[in-house]
Design a protein around this motif. Structure first.
Motif, PDB file in Angstrom:
ATOM      1  N   ILE A 195      35.575  41.313  50.863  1.00 25.75           N
ATOM      2  CA  ILE A 195      35.782  41.788  52.228  1.00 25.75           C
ATOM      3  C   ILE A 195      35.237  40.745  53.183  1.00 25.75           C
ATOM      4  CG2 ILE A 195      35.305  43.613  53.896  1.00 25.75           C
ATOM      5  CD1 ILE A 195      34.901  45.540  51.606  1.00 25.75           C
ATOM      6  N   SER A 196      36.109  40.252  54.054  1.00 24.43           N
ATOM      7  CA  SER A 196      35.681  39.250  55.027  1.00 24.43           C
ATOM      8  C   SER A 196      34.686  39.863  56.003  1.00 24.43           C
ATOM      9  CB  SER A 196      36.891  38.701  55.791  1.00 24.43           C
ATOM     10  OG  SER A 196      36.476  37.887  56.869  1.00 24.43           O
ATOM     11  N   GLU A 197      33.702  39.064  56.399  1.00 25.94           N
ATOM     12  CA  GLU A 197      32.720  39.555  57.364  1.00 25.94           C
ATOM     13  C   GLU A 197      33.353  39.809  58.736  1.00 25.94           C
ATOM     14  OE1 GLU A 197      29.306  37.074  57.531  1.00 25.94           O
ATOM     15  OE2 GLU A 197      28.662  37.530  55.479  1.00 25.94           O
ATOM     16  N   ASP A 198      34.544  39.231  58.962  1.00 28.99           N
ATOM     17  CA  ASP A 198      35.241  39.434  60.229  1.00 28.99           C
ATOM     18  C   ASP A 198      36.183  40.632  60.182  1.00 28.99           C
ATOM     19  OD1 ASP A 198      33.974  37.168  61.175  1.00 28.99           O
ATOM     20  OD2 ASP A 198      35.592  35.836  60.525  1.00 28.99           O
ATOM     21  N   ARG A 236      26.526  43.516  44.985  1.00 27.19           N
ATOM     22  CA  ARG A 236      27.007  43.021  46.273  1.00 27.19           C
ATOM     23  C   ARG A 236      26.293  41.721  46.625  1.00 27.19           C
ATOM     24  NH1 ARG A 236      26.279  46.299  52.033  1.00 27.19           N
ATOM     25  NH2 ARG A 236      26.729  44.533  53.403  1.00 27.19           N
ATOM     26  N   ARG A 237      27.040  40.736  47.091  1.00 23.77           N
ATOM     27  CA  ARG A 237      26.432  39.472  47.496  1.00 23.77           C
ATOM     28  C   ARG A 237      27.299  38.774  48.534  1.00 23.77           C
ATOM     29  NH1 ARG A 237      27.561  34.711  43.165  1.00 23.77           N
ATOM     30  NH2 ARG A 237      29.793  35.008  42.964  1.00 23.77           N
ATOM     31  N   LYS A 238      26.668  37.890  49.286  1.00 19.22           N
ATOM     32  CA  LYS A 238      27.364  37.093  50.288  1.00 19.22           C
ATOM     33  C   LYS A 238      27.857  35.802  49.638  1.00 19.22           C
ATOM     34  CE  LYS A 238      26.209  39.899  53.691  1.00 19.22           C
ATOM     35  NZ  LYS A 238      27.200  40.704  54.435  1.00 19.22           N
ATOM     36  N   VAL A 239      29.120  35.453  49.858  1.00 19.21           N
ATOM     37  CA  VAL A 239      29.688  34.221  49.311  1.00 19.21           C
ATOM     38  C   VAL A 239      30.522  33.528  50.386  1.00 19.21           C
ATOM     39  CG1 VAL A 239      29.770  35.097  46.946  1.00 19.21           C
ATOM     40  CG2 VAL A 239      31.754  35.401  48.430  1.00 19.21           C
ATOM     41  N   LYS A 240      30.762  32.252  50.149  1.00 25.19           N
ATOM     42  CA  LYS A 240      31.668  31.491  51.003  1.00 25.19           C
ATOM     43  C   LYS A 240      32.814  30.970  50.163  1.00 25.19           C
ATOM     44  CE  LYS A 240      28.712  29.985  54.819  1.00 25.19           C
ATOM     45  NZ  LYS A 240      28.156  28.816  55.555  1.00 25.19           N
ATOM     46  N   ALA A 245      33.249  33.286  55.269  1.00 24.65           N
ATOM     47  CA  ALA A 245      32.191  34.168  54.779  1.00 24.65           C
ATOM     48  C   ALA A 245      32.784  35.498  54.307  1.00 24.65           C
ATOM     49  CB  ALA A 245      31.163  34.407  55.871  1.00 24.65           C
ATOM     50  N   TYR A 246      32.446  35.888  53.086  1.00 25.66           N
ATOM     51  CA  TYR A 246      32.910  37.143  52.497  1.00 25.66           C
ATOM     52  C   TYR A 246      31.727  37.875  51.875  1.00 25.66           C
ATOM     53  CZ  TYR A 246      37.882  35.889  52.803  1.00 25.66           C
ATOM     54  OH  TYR A 246      39.137  35.567  53.254  1.00 25.66           O
ATOM     55  N   THR A 247      31.899  39.166  51.713  1.00 24.06           N
ATOM     56  CA  THR A 247      31.001  39.959  50.885  1.00 24.06           C
ATOM     57  C   THR A 247      31.748  40.297  49.608  1.00 24.06           C
ATOM     58  OG1 THR A 247      29.859  40.921  52.795  1.00 24.06           O
ATOM     59  CG2 THR A 247      29.637  42.065  50.696  1.00 24.06           C
ATOM     60  N   GLU A 248      31.186  39.897  48.488  1.00 28.84           N
ATOM     61  CA  GLU A 248      31.807  40.179  47.190  1.00 28.84           C
ATOM     62  C   GLU A 248      31.178  41.421  46.580  1.00 28.84           C
ATOM     63  OE1 GLU A 248      32.330  38.343  42.687  1.00 28.84           O
ATOM     64  OE2 GLU A 248      31.018  37.356  44.136  1.00 28.84           O
ATOM     65  N   TYR A 249      32.021  42.349  46.122  1.00 31.46           N
ATOM     66  CA  TYR A 249      31.577  43.526  45.384  1.00 31.46           C
ATOM     67  C   TYR A 249      32.038  43.336  43.936  1.00 31.46           C
ATOM     68  CZ  TYR A 249      30.729  45.563  49.981  1.00 31.46           C
ATOM     69  OH  TYR A 249      30.272  45.795  51.260  1.00 31.46           O
ATOM     70  N   ASN A 250      31.126  42.836  43.111  1.00 36.94           N
ATOM     71  CA  ASN A 250      31.458  42.514  41.723  1.00 36.94           C
ATOM     72  C   ASN A 250      31.372  43.770  40.865  1.00 36.94           C
ATOM     73  OD1 ASN A 250      29.904  40.720  39.034  1.00 36.94           O
ATOM     74  ND2 ASN A 250      32.078  40.985  39.432  1.00 36.94           N
TER      75      ASN A 250
END
Length: 485
Positions: A195-198, A236-240, A245-250
């Motif tokens: 999910i994009s932070e925007d 959940r973690r922040k990735v680029k 910038a995205y939030t990844e839900y693994n």
């Protein structure tokens, strides 16, 4: 005149009744506590990694279990200011005095986004129903070559090429770190929602456990050996990704090793999410189910080049470590030789080295032990073969003639052989059984006539178990006595 005695008798009976209930309650609690202590191994502990780190290094919390054949499901705590990332599971199997010893270590990595001191408060982890409590500790992160966001970017680099279309603010991805592999070569599989932070959206997972089981049933290839660390929660973690910038839900990750030459087909999967919809009315929220789909992909599986052992050899990157207990012995005297294969690949499937038939040595079947660390990035470890070797005749012998292990190097894409570099010097008359080694070490048969086989070793664990059983029996007898009084 008769009412007082009756009242006194009633109080005595009531007191006895209450005493019975009190005694019975304590007996039951002791009984179940004792049984629980028998069923749960007491050797479970929480361990911390290094507490002085740079931003590109993780703080590691581990749960260590001894004598545990199965790997438990463990949910590690959320720590304020630190981000959960990779999880790993290491199993160590060894043989001591003919007894199999298993050690399981499950570890969780935490990364910091900025330098500073982080207080790790007391927390509780439940393992097999046992609550393990940790002590409060302090972890210090200093500025290194990377900041936390860059570290996450590097961890995700190998997967970016597999995400073809990231123009959307939200997408579901089934990712692999390789597009083609050799048979029995490992590759990573990861299922994540990005999910994009925007992205101006609010959502939550919907019937996730039921959906995940259906997804895994569809995605898991039947022709692969799976090394799965295990995810008991959504990480959940922040990735680029490509600068965004995205939030990844693994939701799932594993290492897979194809055991046939059939290509690995990863079909499209779908995930339903509850999305907040407030388009119909102002300040009125309504949750609707929205479906996100991944793209199908294929991992090509290549057959190994022609070789007499093509269908048997391991595939990966390996090296040899060896140890010889003595380089100078008499004929008939035993020497211990350790042949250890270590590296990256399917460690559990490594077979023993090929032993060349010969008339110079008696080589006994080895004791086998292994250490395997499973993570999303790799499966690494070692497998050790411990041999007793008894020379029959004198001479100088190169062990490379007798011990060799052939594998396929996935980096050079060629077959390679690990050969011993040790040499054994045997001096003395053929088949003569020496009482003393030239090197001073004891042989397999040394002092055999003086050994007392009638002495029994003390098994303290068995004694403790018998004592616990005796306590349980006593508690049962006391319970029967309380009921009969």
């Amino acid at each position: 005149m008769r009412r007082a005695p009756r009242s006194g008798q009633f109080q005595i009976k009531l007191t006895k009744y209450l005493f019975k209930i009190y005694a019975l309650t304590n007996i039951i609690l002791c009984f179940f506590g004792t049984c629980h202590a028998q069923g749960v191994d007491e050797n479970i502990s929480i361990e911390f990694g290094s507490k002085t780190l740079s931003l590109d290094q993780p703080f590691v919390i581990s749960v260590v279990l001894s004598n545990a054949e199965s790997r438990p499901s463990i949910i590690f705590p959320e720590i304020n200011g630190l981000e959960k990332r990779s999880k790993s599971a290491t199993s160590t199997i060894s043989t001591v005095d003919g007894k199999k010893i298993v050690l399981q270590t499950i570890s969780q990595e935490y990364f910091a986004s900025k330098a500073g001191n982080y207080l790790i408060p007391e927390f509780v982890i439940t393992v097999y129903g046992v609550r393990l409590k940790s002590e409060e500790t302090m972890v210090v992160f200093s500025q290194g070559n990377l900041d936390g966001a860059d570290a996450a970017t590097i961890e995700n680099e190998g997967l970016e090429a597999d995400i073809e279309d990231i123009n959307e603010g939200i997408f579901l991805s089934v990712q692999t770190d390789k597009k083609s592999v050799y048979i029995r070569q490992g590759f990573a599989l990861r299922i994540s929602l990005y999910i994009s932070e925007d992205a101006p959206v609010e959502m939550e997972f919907y019937q996730f456990n039921r959906q995940l089981q259906s997804i895994l049933k569809k995605v898991r290839p039947v022709n692969c050996w799976e090394e799965n660390v295990g995810l008991e929660e959504i990480v959940r973690r922040k990735v680029k990704i490509r600068g965004n910038a995205y939030t990844e839900y693994n939701m799932y990750q594993s290492r897979l090793f194809p055991i046939t030459s059939d290509n690995i087909v990863l079909p499209s999967i779908s995930l339903d999410m509850l999305v907040v919809d407030n388009s119909n009315a102002v300040n009125v929220e309504r949750k609707v189910v929205k479906t996100f789909k991944s793209k199908a992909s294929t991992v090509l599986v290549k057959q190994l080049p022609n070789h007499p052992l093509r269908d048997q050899v391991a595939v990966g990157l390996y090296s040899l470590k060896e140890k010889l207990s003595s380089e100078l012995v008499y004929p008939g005297e035993s020497v211990r030789y350790m042949f250890k294969v270590e590296g990256t690949g399917n460690i559990a499937a490594i077979s023993p080295p090929v032993i060349q038939a010969n008339s110079s040595f008696d080589i006994y079947p080895p004791e086998v032990s292994q250490v395997i660390k499973r993570s999303y990035q790799n499966v690494i470890g070692e497998k050790t073969f411990d041999y007793f070797v008894v020379p029959r005749k004198d001479g100088d012998f190169s062990l490379a003639r007798y011990f060799q292990w052939i594998y396929f190097n996935s980096e050079t894409e060629k077959y390679d052989t690990l050969r011993s570099s040790r040499k054994l010097q045997v001096k003395g008359e053929d088949y003569k059984l020496a009482n003393f080694s030239l090197s001073g070490s004891s042989g397999l048969y040394d002092n055999l006539e003086n050994l007392d086989s009638s002495k029994e070793t003390i098994d303290f664990k068995q004694i403790l178990k018998d004592a616990t059983n005796a306590i349980v029996i006593v508690l049962l007898l006391v319970m029967i006595w309380v009921f009969r009084k």
